[in-house]
Design an enzyme around this catalytic site. Sequence first.
Site, PDB file in Angstrom:
ATOM      1  CB  SER A 257      -0.822  -0.131   1.279  1.00 54.23           C
ATOM      2  OG  SER A 257      -1.340   1.143   1.629  1.00 54.23           O
ATOM      3  CE  LYS A 258       0.610   4.251  -5.851  1.00 55.75           C
ATOM      4  NZ  LYS A 258       0.202   2.671  -6.105  1.00 55.75           N
ATOM      5  NE  ARG A 259      -3.586   7.177   1.967  1.00 52.65           N
ATOM      6  CZ  ARG A 259      -4.412   6.735   1.314  1.00 52.65           C
ATOM      7  NH1 ARG A 259      -5.014   5.505   1.087  1.00 52.65           N
ATOM      8  NH2 ARG A 259      -5.211   7.737   0.337  1.00 52.65           N
TER       9      ARG A 259
END
Length: 495
Positions: A257-259
């Site tokens: 996930s980019k987060r």
Amino acid sequence: MSNPVIRCRIAPSPSGFLHIGTAKTALYNWLFARSQGGTFILRLEDTDADRTEEQYVEAMCEGIKWLGIDWDEGPQFGDEPAKGAFGPYRQSERRQLYRQEAARLLAEGKAYKCFCSKEELDVQRDLAAREKRPPRYSGKCRNLTQEEITAKGDAPYAIRFRVPEGETVVDDIIQGAVRFNNKEYDDFIIVKPNGDAVFHLAVVVDDGLMKISHVIRGDDHLTNAGRHVMLFNALGYPLPQFAHTPLVHDEQGKKFSKRLHGANILDWRADGYLPETMINYIALLGWTSEEEGREFFSLDDLKRLFTLKRLTKSPARFDRKKLDWLNGQHIRMLTPEQLFYRVLPIMQAHGLQVADRSREWLVSIVAICQEKIPTLNHIIPFTDFFFRQVTAYDEKGRQKYFQKPESLLWLQTALSALESTDAWCHDALKEAYEQAAAGTDIKIGMLVNTTRLALTGKTVGPGLYELTELLGRDEALARMKHALTFVESSGEFTT
RNA sequence: GGCCCGUUCAUCUAGGGGUCUAGGAUGCGGGAUUCUCAGUCCCGUUACAGGGGUUCGAAUCCCCUACGGGCUGCCA
């Protein structure tokens, strides 16, 4: 060894930081180009203007630079000037090229104008989904006559690629021959009504015109590759070789996930990992050496040994534990001087007063940690006591070494051993402790650990004799007496 | 839904019909290092997704199922 035929590229979309997956793709392309004496190209896929910001371009540049990946051709990027004969290297500056090539396809009947509105298409797609039909383009504008087109006047239109009948084969280095029935592909849009190229057209035109020989990218593009092959053929470009590598998963086995912390390659820099480690580790996430069992590789090793044949087919999970181990290996490969320069900014950032100390001494305290720290950031707990007074003792250590009936005896014995040592150096200290333990029933470990706690406040750290030598005689004796007072007053810390 | 890709120890992987009662690395467990360990060395630990074939013989070839992933955008 230079090979003008091998041309690879990394084509990131600058809509954020350098993602670990993008880093992997960049690395494989770069390693392949370097191993073959080929050319490595950086191209920015910034066709979607809304999602591109210069700050992202900078952030991405920083990540690539940190890893030590350099390119032979590319746009002006950070403090790198534009270079290369196949530019421009930003898609936003190549619009004219896409339009020309789209016009060619149009003129040759390999593409057509589509006047359907977005709304109209959305409705159809929703309907198809509701009826559980494959969401296909109806083909409404596929066979418009010249009269019908003329009748549209200057109504806005998109350009669609006319997918030919038959079968398309993507001959992939990793996946083998992957066959697609062209019926599976819609007549996809290649130019938006505003005149901008869609990704599929842009990559193919770029790869074709830039004479890319090998397209190495994530296997999320495997299905897209079928479209691209058709487009290459339609445009009359020679086909590059494809290699679709599996994606990197996070520690839970999910898409990164980019987060998530760690998705940004620079998160690892902040956590004290060396770029050498990241390169080595990411390389291992989908590639193995011919030499079985070998996992430690320097950059130069990798540039020499990397081969596409050894790429793996299945997705790999990111494993922090192994990364730690590998980072330790790379830390140990540095000279103490090199390690010192890597660690210096971290020490300064944590407020350790390095300015008052000699460089020689600083290198020494770093050197005695080199064999033990898994990350650069561990230098802080391993050396902070050199710069600060001990104001508290580790709780577990206190129970183990300061609150035993023999604690005072241990401390006093250790103290006199220290006081009796004339030559304040590792060997003399070691000998003094060994002698102090000999002839008593005190185990030397008790003396050592009690001393460590007194001098550092901790139970973990560099070797005791090394640390004691570097701490200096006066300071060491003072801290010992301090600890003695502490234990005598049964745990009250006094000054 | 359709099409495509994948599935060997906890993790990364080797292996591509017999040499595999499956090898290495990390992790984990134990021991050693008459000083801590998050260091080093030694020992140990565990896996061919499931089911059918093909074959004298299958982790390796074929089919099916399950699970995971991708594409199916006027995102890239």
